[in-house]
Scaffold this active site. Structure first.
Site, PDB file in Angstrom:
ATOM      1  N   LYS A  75     -14.807  -8.710  -8.925  1.00 36.58           N
ATOM      2  CA  LYS A  75     -16.021  -8.898  -9.706  1.00 36.58           C
ATOM      3  C   LYS A  75     -16.732 -10.151  -9.196  1.00 36.58           C
ATOM      4  O   LYS A  75     -16.091 -11.138  -8.821  1.00 36.58           O
ATOM      5  CB  LYS A  75     -15.637  -9.042 -11.182  1.00 36.58           C
ATOM      6  CG  LYS A  75     -16.787  -9.084 -12.165  1.00 36.58           C
ATOM      7  CD  LYS A  75     -16.232  -9.143 -13.588  1.00 36.58           C
ATOM      8  CE  LYS A  75     -17.323  -9.227 -14.638  1.00 36.58           C
ATOM      9  NZ  LYS A  75     -16.759  -9.256 -16.012  1.00 36.58           N
ATOM     10  N   SER A  94     -18.628  -5.909 -19.094  1.00 34.58           N
ATOM     11  CA  SER A  94     -19.450  -6.418 -18.015  1.00 34.58           C
ATOM     12  C   SER A  94     -18.885  -6.125 -16.622  1.00 34.58           C
ATOM     13  O   SER A  94     -19.588  -6.309 -15.622  1.00 34.58           O
ATOM     14  CB  SER A  94     -19.610  -7.944 -18.170  1.00 34.58           C
ATOM     15  OG  SER A  94     -18.369  -8.620 -18.067  1.00 34.58           O
ATOM     16  N   THR A 147     -13.930 -11.091 -21.750  1.00 28.96           N
ATOM     17  CA  THR A 147     -14.035 -12.021 -22.861  1.00 28.96           C
ATOM     18  C   THR A 147     -13.865 -11.260 -24.169  1.00 28.96           C
ATOM     19  O   THR A 147     -13.138 -11.678 -25.054  1.00 28.96           O
ATOM     20  CB  THR A 147     -15.391 -12.748 -22.842  1.00 28.96           C
ATOM     21  OG1 THR A 147     -15.584 -13.344 -21.561  1.00 28.96           O
ATOM     22  CG2 THR A 147     -15.471 -13.813 -23.920  1.00 28.96           C
ATOM     23  N   GLY A 190     -13.919  -6.990 -24.401  1.00 30.98           N
ATOM     24  CA  GLY A 190     -14.245  -5.623 -24.030  1.00 30.98           C
ATOM     25  C   GLY A 190     -14.636  -5.394 -22.587  1.00 30.98           C
ATOM     26  O   GLY A 190     -14.821  -4.251 -22.169  1.00 30.98           O
ATOM     27  N   SER A 191     -14.752  -6.440 -21.779  1.00 33.67           N
ATOM     28  CA  SER A 191     -15.360  -6.296 -20.458  1.00 33.67           C
ATOM     29  C   SER A 191     -14.452  -5.722 -19.378  1.00 33.67           C
ATOM     30  O   SER A 191     -14.911  -5.418 -18.286  1.00 33.67           O
ATOM     31  CB  SER A 191     -15.923  -7.644 -19.989  1.00 33.67           C
ATOM     32  OG  SER A 191     -17.021  -8.011 -20.786  1.00 33.67           O
TER      33      SER A 191
END
Length: 602
Positions: free
Chosen positions: A147, A229, A250, A252-253
């Site tokens: 990422k 994200s 943080t 759900g990402s």
């Protein structure tokens, strides 16, 4: 044959640098010998061809002997590398070609921001090391996508920007610790994946959009939401643009984009994996984990990246000895296990819930006891609490400033959140394009925060809500080992919260939120797919729900219980094999395979 030619020599080439020669004796025997010589010559030519091409043939075999990169596991790739069927250079070239097919061409998935210009050089060096010394371990020569908030050394030629032009050209002091651990294990950093800009902490934006990368979309539903994200990491793993990816969470990402991209994702306990060198939102909730096509691959990567790091003091609280998480890959991992179902945290998607209900019987058949319902004891307080928002926005301001302050160079001159807001306004054509991507409301709220009494009270309250009376309290009350529920939770919570945490502006999930504020682990595995008769909603700018979109099943546990969650998830995965029940839509599936890269050498 006349006297003039009697005794002359006939030369037949067999191999470079050598000849077969024979005397031609007389007319009676000449013809017979010439025939024999021609036969020997033909055999020699065939022998030469066999010797010359044997290495290539032994490596290439045929297309069906090579792993399909859409689904190839790390173990399968490692096996092929060890057997010499292909090289890491071949792998990198194949993945680069697959990215080229679908990232900015064809369906334009926009999953990858940039590729590593040093990847082929690294692959060649690792191939040579394998040949001379042997492999370092299961990740030797395996290409992994990061990422774009996970720092890599600038001299390698890649940026680390969280998707923003504000950090383009910035120079980190070192690799992020997780990136360094991957390199030490022999992995190849293939490139940087797109993401929700600033990990969805800038404002109310479509998940998967960044100024640098554009709008990431799903490979399973045209123009649909890939979630965020860690959007690009999810898409990259889902269709084999890399062997696997790292994401960050943080709230759900990792879990949500893994769910929506038909993947296994592990959100580790905060402090199991280092955040040093990762562009932050919150020191209290950020964590780094794998996003892969199988539980085995996720366990392999987690084993490598977990561990203490003096650059991240949260990791010093982890157990002294960590397990090899691949030891949790046992098919009977659900035998004798008690799982609780927190019904009040469920989504309002009837088809998703129906699939989940049916899968409870699968887990019962695998030996699990299902306690249903087993609701969070403090669910009503969680619904109305603003504490997560207070903590995240305050941490965002101070943690971002600390990260930028530690960079060796920042060409744009930004130093803090106030500078980022100004940068976006001054470069609105790139960072605030109309009409969908012009919001930086969270930045504007976060810039005015302070570490006051309310902030510290919110931290304390999150521990109580998430741990004491949340996950730990619920597990103890019902006598259960873990909670199990759909990975995508109740989106209706948005109407309850007056202000939603920035990383949750796409989907709110009580598979992720209690674990987020507690700092506890979650693992998601493929559960099912939206039916073909689902009518896609409007694209504003992406479709939130459409036919064929995947969704996942989450196991939630207490601190540092990743080993147990992997056992549960692996047993379920091996009994169901849901992932391959449906493939990505045809245009989103890259056609390039290893054989296409290797054929020119045959």
């Amino acid at each position: 044959m006349d006297e003039k030619t009697r005794g002359e020599k006939l030369h037949v080439s067999l191999a470079p640098g050598g000849t077969f020669e024979a005397n031609v004796l007389d007319k009676q025997t000449g013809t017979r010998r010439i025939v024999r010589l021609l036969i020997f010559g033909l055999l020699g030519i065939l022998l030469y061809l066999q010797i010359s091409f044997a290495p290539a043939q032994s490596r290439h075999h045929n297309k069906h002997a090579l792993p399909d990169l859409y689904e190839a596991s790390i173990a399968e790739l490692q096996d092929g590398l060890e057997k010499g069927l292909f090289t890491s250079v071949d792998l990198v070239k194949a993945y680069f070609a697959r990215i080229d097919e679908v990232n900015m061409k064809g369906p334009m998935l926009r999953a990858i921001i940039e590729i590593n210009p040093s990847a082929l050089e690294q692959a060649a060096a690792l191939d040579e090391e394998r040949r001379t010394k042997g492999p370092r371990g299961p990740l030797h020569g395996i290409p992994i996508m990061l990422k774009d908030n996970i720092a890599t050394i600038a001299r390698e030629g890649m940026n680390t920007t969280a998707g923003s032009f504000a950090l383009l050209g910035s120079v980190p002091p070192r690799d992020a610790t997780v990136a360094a651990k991957l390199r030490t294990a022999g992995a190849i950093i293939l490139g940087k994946a797109n993401l929700s800009e600033w990990s969805h902490s800038r404002g109310s934006l479509a998940p998967g959009w960044s100024g640098r990368g554009g709008q990431t979309t799903s490979a399973y539903c045209f123009t649909c939401d890939a979630s965020g994200s860690s959007s690009g990491s999810g898409v990259a793993s889902s269709i084999g643009l890399a062997a696997a990816s790292l994401g960050t969470e943080t709230d759900g990402s990792i879990i949500l984009p893994s769910s929506k991209n038909n993947l296994v994702g592990i959100k580790p306990t905060v402090g199991l994996t280092s955040r040093a060198g990762v562009i932050p939102i919150s020191e209290h909730q950020d964590t780094v984990g794998p996003m892969t096509r199988s539980v085995a691959d996720a366990a392999t990567i987690l084993t490598v990246i977990a561990g203490p790091d003096p650059l991240d003091n949260y990791t010093l609280a982890q157990p002294v000895t960590l397990p090899d998480y691949t030891s949790a890959l046992v098919p009977n991992g659900l035998e004798g296990i008690r799982l609780g179902v927190p019904r009040s945290a469920f989504p309002y998607d009837e088809s998703m819930v129906a699939v989940f209900n049916a899968t409870l019987d699968v887990m019962r058949e695998l030996g699990a006891t299902i306690v249903d319902p087993a609701d969070y004891l403090d669910i009503d307080e969680m619904r109305v609490s603003e504490n997560e928002t207070i903590v995240l926005r305050t941490d965002l301001k101070f943690n971002l400033q600390n990260y930028i302050g530690g960079l060796l160079e920042v060409p744009t001159g930004v130093k803090n959140l106030s500078d980022l807001i100004t940068f976006n306004l001054e470069h609105a054509d790139k960072e605030l394009p109309e009409p969908f991507y012009n919001n930086q409301s969270v930045f504007l709220q976060a810039v005015n925060t302070t570490k006051d009494d309310a902030y510290f009270a919110a931290i304390s309250s999150n521990v109580d809500l998430g741990r004491t009376r949340g996950i730990d309290g619920t597990l103890e009350h019902f006598g259960i080992d873990a909670l199990v529920l759909p990975s995508e939770g109740a989106s209706a919570l948005q109407s309850v919260h007056s202000s939603i945490p920035p990383c949750l502006t796409s989907t709110i999930g009580y598979s992720s939120t209690p674990a987020a504020i507690a700092g506890y682990p979650v693992i998601t595995v493929p559960l099912g797919f939206q039916q073909d008769d689902v009518v896609p909603g409007p694209a504003d700018p992406i479709v939130k729900k459409g036919p064929g979109m995947p969704f996942g099943l989450a196991f939630v546990g207490t601190a540092f219980k990743e080993f147990d969650l992997i056992k549960f998830a692996y047993a379920y995965e091996q009994a169901t094999h849901t992932r391959l029940a449906r493939l990505a839509y045809p245009a989103a599936i890259p056609k390039t395979q290893l054989v296409d890269i290797m054929q020119p050498r045959i």
